[in-house]
Design an enzyme around this catalytic site. Structure first.
Site, PDB file in Angstrom:
ATOM      1  N   ASP A   1       0.675  -1.224  -0.112  1.00  0.00           N
ATOM      2  CA  ASP A   1      -0.019   0.042  -0.009  1.00  0.00           C
ATOM      3  C   ASP A   1       0.999   1.304  -0.036  1.00  0.00           C
ATOM      4  O   ASP A   1       1.767   1.461   0.874  1.00  0.00           O
ATOM      5  CB  ASP A   1      -0.870   0.003   1.364  1.00  0.00           C
ATOM      6  CG  ASP A   1      -1.936   1.320   1.262  1.00  0.00           C
ATOM      7  OD1 ASP A   1      -1.605   1.994   0.688  1.00  0.00           O
ATOM      8  OD2 ASP A   1      -3.158   1.005   2.076  1.00  0.00           O
ATOM      9  N   HIS A   2       0.720   2.027  -1.090  1.00  0.00           N
ATOM     10  CA  HIS A   2       1.632   3.133  -1.227  1.00  0.00           C
ATOM     11  C   HIS A   2       1.590   4.506  -0.174  1.00  0.00           C
ATOM     12  O   HIS A   2       2.186   5.072   0.111  1.00  0.00           O
ATOM     13  CB  HIS A   2       1.707   3.591  -2.667  1.00  0.00           C
ATOM     14  CG  HIS A   2       2.966   3.952  -3.049  1.00  0.00           C
ATOM     15  ND1 HIS A   2       3.867   4.639  -2.597  1.00  0.00           N
ATOM     16  CD2 HIS A   2       3.480   3.785  -4.513  1.00  0.00           C
ATOM     17  CE1 HIS A   2       5.189   4.655  -3.583  1.00  0.00           C
ATOM     18  NE2 HIS A   2       4.948   3.971  -4.615  1.00  0.00           N
TER      19      HIS A   2
END
Length: 444
Positions: free
Chosen positions: A414-415
């Site tokens: 998850d950026h």
């Protein structure tokens, strides 16, 4: 003056983290039946597993509040029982978690008790076993259907499982048995259709070719486990994720596994356990990846514990059991726990609580014979490590070309919880210790 028995309404209990509903698969009782405290009255199915639900009351069944196939929300009425009198009903509310002299006092929230009353035979996920049949008396044993999905498939296509010849072990009806019956039914309908056309045609005419039967297209309702999985994957697909990968020489890791096996015969250290150990230590160095995003509070939540999920293939699909506090376990303990959970998952005995609460997932998709993947995250986790198949490939070692055991590692993350530098650092950490497992000793 006679007092009417009190009407007790038992609601669908809490089914664990993130599970808000379940589909009714099969009622074990009917209106007018007499039930005992902690008797299993219904089987429901969630995205995680099939669950047998006991009732915390004794008495006569007044009403079943949901039909088979209906989706019931947690907290919604499930069954009503008329109970009364000393020792016939426990002081348990709809949550089913209090103790009482009248009940077992061991009702688990969402999953019933850890025992069955004497004289009552419990059935596995496969199906019911009549007591007379089990003892060699009374009616012949009915065929067992081990999977709720098989039961659902049979219901949707009008297949009577009692008329099938089970091909599975111990008389278990398998999916292929139902599909074969569906094929026979389709062929019979087509034959009848052709016969009807031939009878209606004028003498001497050649019937025109019939259109393909509509059975060449099958609709599968998105409900129960399928619907919950679809909703979860939709949430995962909305996460701004990215994937990075690297090819690594796993020869050293395989040699380490063989060395451990030969040093202590009988103690089987799996390759998955070694990878789990590397991940658990690596997450301690890169805690950004052992986290989740709380969108309601607009916060990133980092965990000090590593509840490591791992993908396990079963007869009803892929599940992700969770090894809790993996950072505290030795490699041997990790191996034993992974083996235990895998065996339970494949036998259908895995407790739904073992499928929730993960903080990071290890996905060994190499068992499917593929090299790489860009999977969706296991919501609400923030990262997943994928491991491809291990194959012989040419590799340069100390300036010389050699054949080595090579695999591909991929990290999907998850950026929002970290940037590519942190993700790359964790992936490189794992890759280095796959190639040189002795480096891990410095981190323990």
């Amino acid at each position: 003056m006679t007092t009417a028995p009190e009407r007790r309404v038992f609601a669908l209990p809490d089914l664990g983290e993130g599970l808000t509903e379940a589909e009714v698969v099969e009622w074990r009782v009917g209106v007018g039946s007499t039930v005992e405290i902690d008797q299993v009255v219904v089987e429901v199915e969630t995205v995680k597993a099939a669950v047998e639900v006991p009732v915390p009351y004794a008495g006569a069944v007044l009403e079943l509040h949901a039909e088979v196939g209906a989706v019931v929300a947690v907290g919604a009425p499930l069954i009503s029982v008329a109970g009364g009198g000393a020792g016939t009903e426990p002081a348990v509310g709809e949550r089913g978690d209090a103790q009482s002299p009248g009940g077992s006092g061991r009702v688990l929230v969402g999953y019933g008790t850890d025992h069955a009353p004497a004289g009552r035979r419990r059935r596995g996920r496969g199906g019911a076993v009549p007591s007379g049949a089990a003892d060699g008396a009374g009616p012949a044993a009915l065929p067992l259907v081990i999977s709720p999905l098989v039961r659902s498939l049979a219901r949707e296509h009008g297949v009577d499982v009692a008329r099938l010849s089970p091909s599975g072990p111990h008389g278990v009806v398998l999916r292929r048995d139902v599909e074969q019956a569906m094929s026979r039914n389709t062929a019979a309908r087509e034959a009848m259709s052709r016969e009807a056309v031939a009878q209606e045609a004028p003498p001497g005419t050649v019937p025109a070719p019939t259109e393909p039967a509509s059975d060449d297209m099958r609709r599968i309702p998105l409900r129960g486990r399928l619907r919950t999985a679809a909703e979860k994957l939709s949430r995962s697909g909305a996460v701004p994720s990215a994937t990075t990968w690297v090819d690594v020489d796993a020869t050293g890791l395989l040699q380490t596994r063989e060395a451990l096996r030969s040093t202590e015969p009988g103690r089987d250290i799996s390759l998955l356990a070694l990878l789990a150990r590397i991940c658990a230590v690596g997450l301690g160095r890169f805690p950004e990846l052992n986290s989740t995003v709380d969108e309601e509070q607009d916060e990133i939540v980092r965990f000090s514990h590593v509840h490591l999920g791992f993908a396990a293939q079963t007869g009803t699909g892929l599940v992700v059991p969770v090894t809790r506090d993996a950072q505290r376990l030795t490699t041997a303990e990790l191996s034993a726990e992974l083996a235990r959970l895998t065996a339970q998952a494949r036998s259908g005995a895995l407790h739904p609580r073992s499928l929730t609460g993960g903080t990071f997932t290890l996905n060994n998709y190499g068992v499917f014979g593929v090299d790489g993947s860009t999977p969706l995250l296991n919501h609400p986790e923030a990262a997943m490590l994928g491991v491809g198949r291990i194959t012989d490939k040419p590799w340069v070692v100390d300036g010389q070309l050699a054949v080595r055991k090579v695999t591909q590692l991929s990290l999907t993350f998850d950026h929002r919880v970290c940037d590519g530098g942190t993700a790359g650092g964790f992936l490189r950490y794992v890759a280095d210790r796959v190639e040189r497992p002795t480096l891990l000793l410095a981190d323990l």
